[in-house]
Scaffold this active site. Structure first.
Site, PDB file in Angstrom:
ATOM      1  N   SER A 104       0.828  -1.196   0.000  1.00 59.70           N
ATOM      2  CA  SER A 104       0.000   0.000   0.000  1.00 59.70           C
ATOM      3  C   SER A 104       0.873   1.260   0.000  1.00 59.70           C
ATOM      4  O   SER A 104       1.752   1.402  -0.838  1.00 59.70           O
ATOM      5  CB  SER A 104      -0.959  -0.046   1.194  1.00 59.70           C
ATOM      6  OG  SER A 104      -1.982   0.901   1.085  1.00 59.70           O
ATOM      7  N   ASP A 220      -9.832  -4.926  -4.864  1.00 62.92           N
ATOM      8  CA  ASP A 220      -9.046  -4.338  -3.783  1.00 62.92           C
ATOM      9  C   ASP A 220      -9.908  -3.482  -2.853  1.00 62.92           C
ATOM     10  O   ASP A 220      -9.853  -3.626  -1.637  1.00 62.92           O
ATOM     11  CB  ASP A 220      -7.918  -3.482  -4.382  1.00 62.92           C
ATOM     12  CG  ASP A 220      -7.054  -2.839  -3.336  1.00 62.92           C
ATOM     13  OD1 ASP A 220      -6.072  -3.467  -2.907  1.00 62.92           O
ATOM     14  OD2 ASP A 220      -7.360  -1.702  -2.925  1.00 62.92           O
ATOM     15  N   HIS A 275      -8.171  -5.309   0.001  1.00 64.70           N
ATOM     16  CA  HIS A 275      -6.915  -4.604   0.253  1.00 64.70           C
ATOM     17  C   HIS A 275      -6.162  -5.125   1.474  1.00 64.70           C
ATOM     18  O   HIS A 275      -4.940  -5.309   1.424  1.00 64.70           O
ATOM     19  CB  HIS A 275      -7.195  -3.104   0.410  1.00 64.70           C
ATOM     20  CG  HIS A 275      -5.959  -2.277   0.463  1.00 64.70           C
ATOM     21  ND1 HIS A 275      -5.119  -2.101  -0.623  1.00 64.70           N
ATOM     22  CD2 HIS A 275      -5.383  -1.581   1.484  1.00 64.70           C
ATOM     23  CE1 HIS A 275      -4.096  -1.327  -0.285  1.00 64.70           C
ATOM     24  NE2 HIS A 275      -4.238  -0.997   0.985  1.00 64.70           N
TER      25      HIS A 275
END
Length: 294
Positions: A104, A220, A275
């Protein structure tokens, strides 16, 4: 670390040779460094480290403990400078090279490090990272900006104060690119979207990589557009333009086109992964990460 042996070394006997050989084998897998995401911590690497140790028990594994949780909102360059010192210390202890796995926001932290140091990183694995920027409503943003729509956030993030927040440093509003170029003091310089005298050094350092592995997927739910994890991004109509058509690729601004032409970029599109699960998903590890931990 690799060792060279003279004839006198071999004459020292089988026992010494066995010890040296064992040392070389023990060093055969490069060290892995994990960089957590926004609001994350070293806990994000727990499953990933377990997966690696199951397959390559001898792999040195490091999880960066700096700027965890709320402190991950500190401006990106400040994080890069502090984390770079720690990564440089790890690299100095592993002269045969290391691998970076960056999740990320951590992927952008790693990009900053890779652009500003003469590193020995072999493989940069970007795990669902907003490499081309972020433009989307997420739970993270709604927590801090409950009264703003994504279309209005530029009013906050494209200010001097807005650039004191990490998210603001890579917020890329496709409808306000002039503001982005004027105010973005992290992503815009890295992508050469705004002039920076360091761009040639950024490119030279980035090209030291042997390989980039880009991992993302349509489910995601946080990275927006999710294709940003592959260096693609929206045009002014919010239609995704693939990375090969982005200006920074066509002009080879920081080396992406060169690496692509040399076959050093590996791209994975993996559906069905939310995610927060990329770093703990065994399928993701087996198919997209493990093959490059060499």
């Amino acid at each position: 670390m690799m060792h060279r042996f003279s004839r006198s070394t071999f004459s020292c006997g089988l026992i010494l040779w066995t010890c040296v050989l064992g040392h070389v084998i023990a060093q055969s897998h490069k060290a892995v460094v994990f960089m957590h995401g926004i609001f994350g911590s070293t806990k994000e690497s727990t499953m990933l480290e377990s997966f690696i140790k199951q397959v390559h028990p001898d792999t040195p594994f490091y999880s960066i403990a700096l700027y965890q949780r709320i402190s991950s909102l500190v401006p990106m360059w400040k994080q890069v400078e502090a984390i770079k010192k720690e990564v440089e210390g790890i690299m100095s202890n592993h002269t045969n090279g290391i691998h970076l796995i960056c999740f990320s926001q951590g992927g952008l932290i790693c990009r900053g490090i890779l652009s500003t140091t003469q590193h020995n990183v072999d493989t940069f694995i970007a795990l669902s990272s907003p490499l081309a920027g972020q433009y989307g409503d997420t739970s993270y943003l709604r927590h801090f900006f409950p009264n703003f729509l994504k279309s209005e956030l530029y009013r906050v993030l494209y200010t001097k104060t807005g650039q004191d927040i990490s998210i603001g440093n890579y917020w890329k509003d496709p409808h306000h690119l002039e503001n982005y170029q004027k105010y973005s003091n992290f992503l815009a310089p890295l992508n050469n979207d705004t002039y920076t005298p360091q761009i040639n050094d950024y490119k030279k350092n980035f090209l030291r990589l042997s390989r980039i592995v880009l991992i993302g997927g349509p489910d995601d739910g946080v990275i927006t557009p999710w294709e940003s994890s592959h260096f693609a991004f929206y045009d002014t109509n919010e239609k995704v333009v693939e990375f090969e058509q982005q200006r920074y690729f066509l002009e080879d601004s920081f080396g992406l086109k060169t690496l692509f032409s040399e076959g050093k970029i590996k791209i994975y599109v993996i559906p069905g992964v939310q995610h927060v699960h990329w770093h703990s998903n065994r399928t993701v590890f087996n198919s997209a990460i493990l093959p490059w931990l060499i």
